[in-house]
Enzyme design. Structure first.
Site, mmCIF file in Angstrom:
data_model
loop_
_atom_site.group_PDB
_atom_site.id
_atom_site.type_symbol
_atom_site.label_atom_id
_atom_site.label_comp_id
_atom_site.label_asym_id
_atom_site.label_seq_id
_atom_site.Cartn_x
_atom_site.Cartn_y
_atom_site.Cartn_z
ATOM 1 N N PHE A 601 40.404 40.062 42.565
ATOM 2 C CA PHE A 601 40.645 40.376 41.022
ATOM 3 C C PHE A 601 39.601 40.194 40.202
ATOM 4 O O PHE A 601 39.845 40.528 38.981
ATOM 5 C CB PHE A 601 42.133 39.428 40.809
ATOM 6 C CG PHE A 601 43.271 40.005 41.074
ATOM 7 C CD1 PHE A 601 43.485 41.094 41.632
ATOM 8 C CD2 PHE A 601 44.340 39.090 41.011
ATOM 9 C CE1 PHE A 601 44.502 41.605 42.241
ATOM 10 C CE2 PHE A 601 45.576 39.510 41.650
ATOM 11 C CZ PHE A 601 45.840 40.793 42.004
ATOM 12 N N VAL A 604 34.426 34.548 38.758
ATOM 13 C CA VAL A 604 34.575 33.545 37.812
ATOM 14 C C VAL A 604 33.070 32.905 37.710
ATOM 15 O O VAL A 604 32.161 32.831 38.487
ATOM 16 C CB VAL A 604 35.389 32.348 38.278
ATOM 17 C CG1 VAL A 604 35.154 31.197 37.246
ATOM 18 C CG2 VAL A 604 36.758 32.659 38.506
ATOM 19 N N LYS A 621 36.400 34.014 33.352
ATOM 20 C CA LYS A 621 37.092 34.885 34.767
ATOM 21 C C LYS A 621 36.948 36.317 34.100
ATOM 22 O O LYS A 621 37.539 36.769 33.247
ATOM 23 C CB LYS A 621 38.289 34.456 35.010
ATOM 24 C CG LYS A 621 38.952 35.121 36.115
ATOM 25 C CD LYS A 621 40.277 34.321 36.501
ATOM 26 C CE LYS A 621 41.355 35.411 37.508
ATOM 27 N NZ LYS A 621 42.379 34.781 37.702
ATOM 28 N N ASP A 724 50.790 31.146 43.843
ATOM 29 C CA ASP A 724 49.687 31.256 44.814
ATOM 30 C C ASP A 724 49.125 29.685 44.892
ATOM 31 O O ASP A 724 47.871 29.588 44.441
ATOM 32 C CB ASP A 724 48.799 32.220 44.255
ATOM 33 C CG ASP A 724 47.547 32.355 45.271
ATOM 34 O OD1 ASP A 724 47.681 32.322 46.302
ATOM 35 O OD2 ASP A 724 46.632 33.051 44.747
#
Ligand code: NAG
Ligand code: NAG
Ligand code: NAG
Ligand code: NAG
Ligand code: NAG
Ligand code: NAG
Ligand code: NAG
Length: 913
Positions: A601, A604, A621, A724
């Site tokens: 995704f 960071v 991020k 998650d």
């Protein structure tokens, strides 16, 4: 099998290795080359004497390899002679005389076995010995009187926790290189000899013996320690020492960090020189007969973390300089004759987790500042004083506090409704005061309560029905008040021995054992519940429309001290607007050096944001917008984090949706930077950055993560499922407080269920991470809070076993869950993370302290078993067998509290990383 023994033996051997590696380079003497066969023979004879070797360490002691390669044996490289014998095992047996044949031996470190009998006197003839360590065995006998002459090179003498008797040999003064003298937890007796030649002493541990004769000169040896300039620790607790604490205490090394003299027969004042010990972190004076005032100069000991003087005869006022001790974690002044009011300066001690001023003659009101100590988490005890006036109204700040006792005072007024915000309370004891009016309805949120005692007050009104639903309530005492009306019958009210209602005016109903009259008018319960059913869907609907914000005002408004210690991000969030350019600059152009993590995704980066005059360390991020779903994940995370606040969730500082220098869409989230990285990095450290978390630190992290999930699941109007949870998503700040992060997959529960009902065939699309995701998700089940509970269970097991669920050992039917389940409770030592057994500072928390720990009700072992059992239940295959996070959080917290209560000196390790 004895887990603590094993722990200490590992500690000892690790300590040895460090020590050994360090000192080995200094070893230059040419040893006479002697037949090394005697060494082999001696070792084999030792092997023969061991009757029980459960870990089969000694099976490697065979002819297939040279003895220098046998487990636990170290040789000098040049001459192949044994120089050291550490052990990691649970040997049972006796020490053979022939061990003294190992003439080159410099280190014997046999800690944590079950060796019994006497140490053969010939061993004391191994004059080259530097380290003589047999702690935690079952050895008997006494130390030879000439020990100091036969072992003149000793640096470490450690026989703590055995069954030695007799005096400490006066010849010890000849071991001028001695750095550590540890003989705690034995039956040593008599006068402690002069230690005056031992200038290198760093640690002296004499606690838990029968030393001293209850006489005036018992502590003379303290005078002899003034030239030990590196002395860090002096422990003489739980002996028969009498007399006064010598003035020379103030002449001890300023390096002294720990001074424990508790549980003796000491009297007199605190010597004024004590103020010189400016590096003191822990001071135990309790359970003696000290008198006089607590000197104001105590405020000079600014590094003090634990200060206990309960059970003495101190009088006078508590000096307000106590407020200078801002690092204090534990303060216990109970059971003295202290008077005057509680100094409001205590409010400056914003690290206090335990405050006990009970059983004194304190007067005046309870200062608002003291109730404002948001750090309090273990207990606050002000009982049995003469305190007056109403209770402060700011109780709501004590969100992590487990117990409050303000009983037997002269407090008046109402119970402040803000107490309802102390949601972690297990004990609330307010008996024997003049409290009046109703029990506030806000108390309905104290669902973790086990003991609620409001007896002997002037309270009135009805007994709240919600008390029926308190799952842990075991003792409810409302006797001698003015309660009236119907007594409920369910929950705690169904057990007549769990409730006391005597001495109230007009109670009726209740279970028959109470023998109360029947109530005349009964409320219609039916109509009430019907109207509730109507209201709930409407409320939920409204919330959905208004953007599913999480309306926990109380928690939003509160700022714990620890939160304040971190960058002022809450205020920052409202003012800070960042552009792509700002973030580009903050991260050095998103440079590789600043990259701290990368996933599908996004990536960071670590960065430094400049705003006004401040610099704030942040984590940025950057979403990978090429990845399908990334933008959705960005939205989910923004929404989740914007609407919720909890000390154990990562705080989002701001977000940025912009275009980059090339004109592409750019989306980023900016968080508080967590200097200690992720739990993953701590549980599985790499060689370059070795680190370890101790038991309490791990338990604190578990409590933190559980609190965060409990909050998400139960305290938000719209429950949020994280989806998650795993160690890499648990981030640790500078104080090792855990913050759950990465809400990229988070789901608001009604949304998730709605999706499902409108389109049954489509899977929810949440996969989480292999090993952590609940098995039912793999079968297309809907997202639920119990899925998070599963992940939490796995995370808990991993935290305490050090094993990932994806470890290669887990194949077929053997899973992390089964691995732990099958071993509990007997084979605990086989599953627990070995690194956990290596306490920092060569197990300073063990030895005498661990001995104390043993004898207390909640041992380390029990704690580990209880925690792992929760992990096992939470990671059950079937969702219905798992617990709720509410229950998990409450239980873990109670284990934590029990553990801290039972590990004395623990607060010192609580703060050290
Ligand atoms: C001898 O020791 C080696 C390891 O040094 C071990 O692998 C082997 O199993 C041992 N043999 C016996 C018979 O115990
Ligand atoms: C210790 O060594 C001395 C001198 O070498 C010897 O006389 C004595 O017998 C030895 N003691 C033991 C118990 O081996
Ligand atoms: C400490 O050292 C000083 C200076 O060397 C000496 O005068 C004194 O006697 C010593 N005191 C003790 C108790 O060893
Ligand atoms: C202790 O130190 C003080 C000065 O702080 C000094 O006057 C005194 O003699 C010292 N006492 C001993 C026993 O060294
Ligand atoms: C008890 O409360 C009532 C009102 O609820 C009040 O009138 C009375 O004075 C109180 N008694 C005491 C001792 O505070
Ligand atoms: C309830 O409180 C009263 C008054 O404080 C006390 O006498 C009694 O023992 C308590 N009951 C229980 C079961 O603790
Ligand atoms: C009733 O309460 C008492 C006191 O808390 C407790 O010991 C007992 O186990 C309870 N009984 C039941 C059946 O819950």
């Amino acid at each position: 099998m004895d887990f603590v023994h094993m722990m200490s033996s590992i500690i000892v051997s690790i300590c040895f290795f460090i020590f050994y590696c360090f000192s080995f380079s200094l070893q230059s003497t040419d040893y006479m080359l002697k037949s090394n066969e005697t060494d082999q023979l001696a070792l084999l004879q030792f092997k023969a004497k061991v009757t029980h070797d459960p870990l089969e360490v000694l099976s490697s002691w065979n002819y297939s390899r040279h003895f220098c390669q046998w487990k636990g044996v170290t040789c000098s490289p040049r001459h192949q002679r044994v120089t050291a014998l550490p052990t990691v095992n649970q040997f049972v047996g006796q020490i053979p005389e022939t061990l003294s044949e190992l003439k080159m031996m410099r280190y014997i470190s046999f800690g944590g076995n079950k060796l019994s009998g006497e140490i053969p006197f010939s061993i004391y003839n191994l004059s080259s010995l530097n380290c003589f360590s047999f702690l935690y065995n079952q050895l008997q006998g006494s130390l030879p009187s000439d020990l100091g002459f036969t072992l003149p090179n000793l640096e470490v003498l450690n026989v703590a926790d055995n069954q030695f008797v007799g005096p400490i040999p006066a010849s010890i003064s000849n071991t001028s290189n001695l750095m550590k003298l540890a003989i705690g937890g034995n039956g040593f007796s008599g006068k402690v000899p002069s230690l005056e030649n031992l200038h290198k002493l760093q640690r002296v541990r004499l606690s838990l013996n029968h030393l001293g004769n209850g006489e005036k000169d018992d502590l003379e040896f303290v005078n002899s320690l003034v030239n030990a300039s590196g002395l860090e620790l002096l422990e003489i607790s739980s002996n028969n020492f009498g007399g006064m604490l010598p003035e020379a205490v103030g002449n001890l090394s300023t390096q002294l960090k720990i001074l424990e003299v508790d549980n003796n027969q000491l009297f007199g004042n605190i010597p004024s020189g004590l103020r010189n010990l400016v590096n003191l972190e822990l001071l135990y004076l309790e359970d003696n007969q000290f008198t006089g005032r607590i000197p104001g100069s105590i405020g000079d000991l600014q590094k003090l973390q634990t200060f206990r003087l309960e059970g003495n005869k101190f009088w006078g006022e508590i000096p307000s300089s106590i407020g200078n001790l801002t690092l204090l974690i534990t303060l216990n002044f109970a059971e003295n004759m202290l008077e005057g009011s509680i100094p409001s300066s205590l409010g400056k001690c914003q690290n206090l987790i335990l405050l006990d001023l009970s059983n004194n003659n304190l007067t005046g009101t309870i200062p608002t500042e003291v109730i404002g100590l948001s750090s309090l988490s273990i207990y606050l005890d002000l009982s049995q004083n003469q305190l007056t006036g109403p209770l402060p109204s700011n109780f709501g700040i004590l969100k992590n506090l487990g117990a409050i006792d303000i009983s037997e005072n002269k407090l008046s007024g109402q119970i402040p409704s803000s107490i309802g915000s102390c949601i972690r309370l297990e004990q609330l004891v307010m008996k024997g005061n003049f409290l009046q009016e109703n029990i506030p309805s806000s108390l309905s949120s104290l669902r973790g309560i086990e003991n609620l005692d409001l007896s002997r007050n002037n309270l009135s009104g009805r007994i709240p029905k919600y008390l029926e639903n308190f799952p842990f309530l075991q003792n409810l005492n409302l006797s001698f008040n003015h309660f009236e009306g119907e007594v409920p019958i369910k929950g705690v009210f169904s057990n007549s021995s769990a409730i006391s209602l005597d001495g109230n005016d007009n109670l009726c109903g209740g279970i028959s054992e109470l023998h109360l009259s029947t109530c005349s008018i009964k409320e219609s319960k039916q109509s009430r519940s019907r109207s509730l059913k109507l209201i709930i869907p409407i409320v939920t609907g409204i919330l959905l429309v208004t953007g599913m914000s999480c309306l926990i005002i109380t928690s939003w408004g509160s700022k714990s001290k620890r939160e304040l210690a971190t960058p002022p991000s809450a205020s920052l969030a409202s003012v800070l607007r960042v552009s792509y350019e700002n973030l580009f600059k903050a991260t050095d152009g998103f440079s590789l050096e600043n990259l701290i993590a990368a996933g599908s995704f996004g990536s960071v980066y670590k960065g430094v944001l400049n705003h006004d005059d401040h610099e704030t360390l942040v984590a940025v991020k950057v979403l990978n917008l090429q990845h399908r779903g990334a933008s959705k994940s960005f939205m989910a995370e923004c929404q989740a984090l914007r609407s919720i606040r909890h000390r154990n969730l990562v705080k989002i500082i701001t977000s940025c949706a912009s275009v980059d220098f090339q004109g592409n869409d750019f989306e980023a989230l900016v968080y508080e930077f967590m200097v200690n990285g992720s739990l993953e990095e701590w549980l599985h450290p790499n060689r370059e950055a070795p680190r370890n978390l101790n038991l309490l630190q791990r338990l604190n992290i578990a409590v933190d993560v559980a609190s965060a999930l409990d909050y998400l699941h139960h305290y938000c109007e719209t429950p949020i499922v994280h989806c998650d949870l795993k160690p890499s998503n648990v981030l640790l700040d500078s104080e090792l407080i855990a913050h759950v992060g990465d809400f990229g997959l988070a789901k608001f529960l009604p949304e998730a269920t709605n999706n499902l009902s409108s389109n049954q065939s489509s899977s929810v699309g949440v996969k989480g991470t292999v090993g952590y995701a609940a098995p039912e998700y793999g079968m297309g089940s809907e997202v639920s809070t119990s899925g998070d509970v599963y992940s939490f269970g796995i995370l808990l097991l991993e935290t305490f076993t050090g094993k990932r669920p994806t470890n290669e050992m887990f194949t077929g039917n053997l899973t992390l869950h089964n691995f732990v389940k099958g071993a509990l409770p007997e084979r605990l030592a086989e599953i627990v993370d070995p690194a956990l057994l290596v306490e920092r500072e060569e197990g300073e928390t063990s030895e005498a302290n661990a001995h104390k720990q043993f004898t207390r009700s909640f041992s380390v072992k029990e704690c580990l078993v209880s925690v792992l059992e929760i992990g096992v239940t939470c990671s059950s295959e079937l969702p219905r067998e798992r617990m709720s996070m509410e229950e998990v959080a409450a239980q873990l917290l109670s284990f934590r509290n029990k553990l801290v209560k039972n590990v004395r000196g623990q607060p010192a390790t609580y703060v050290t990383a």
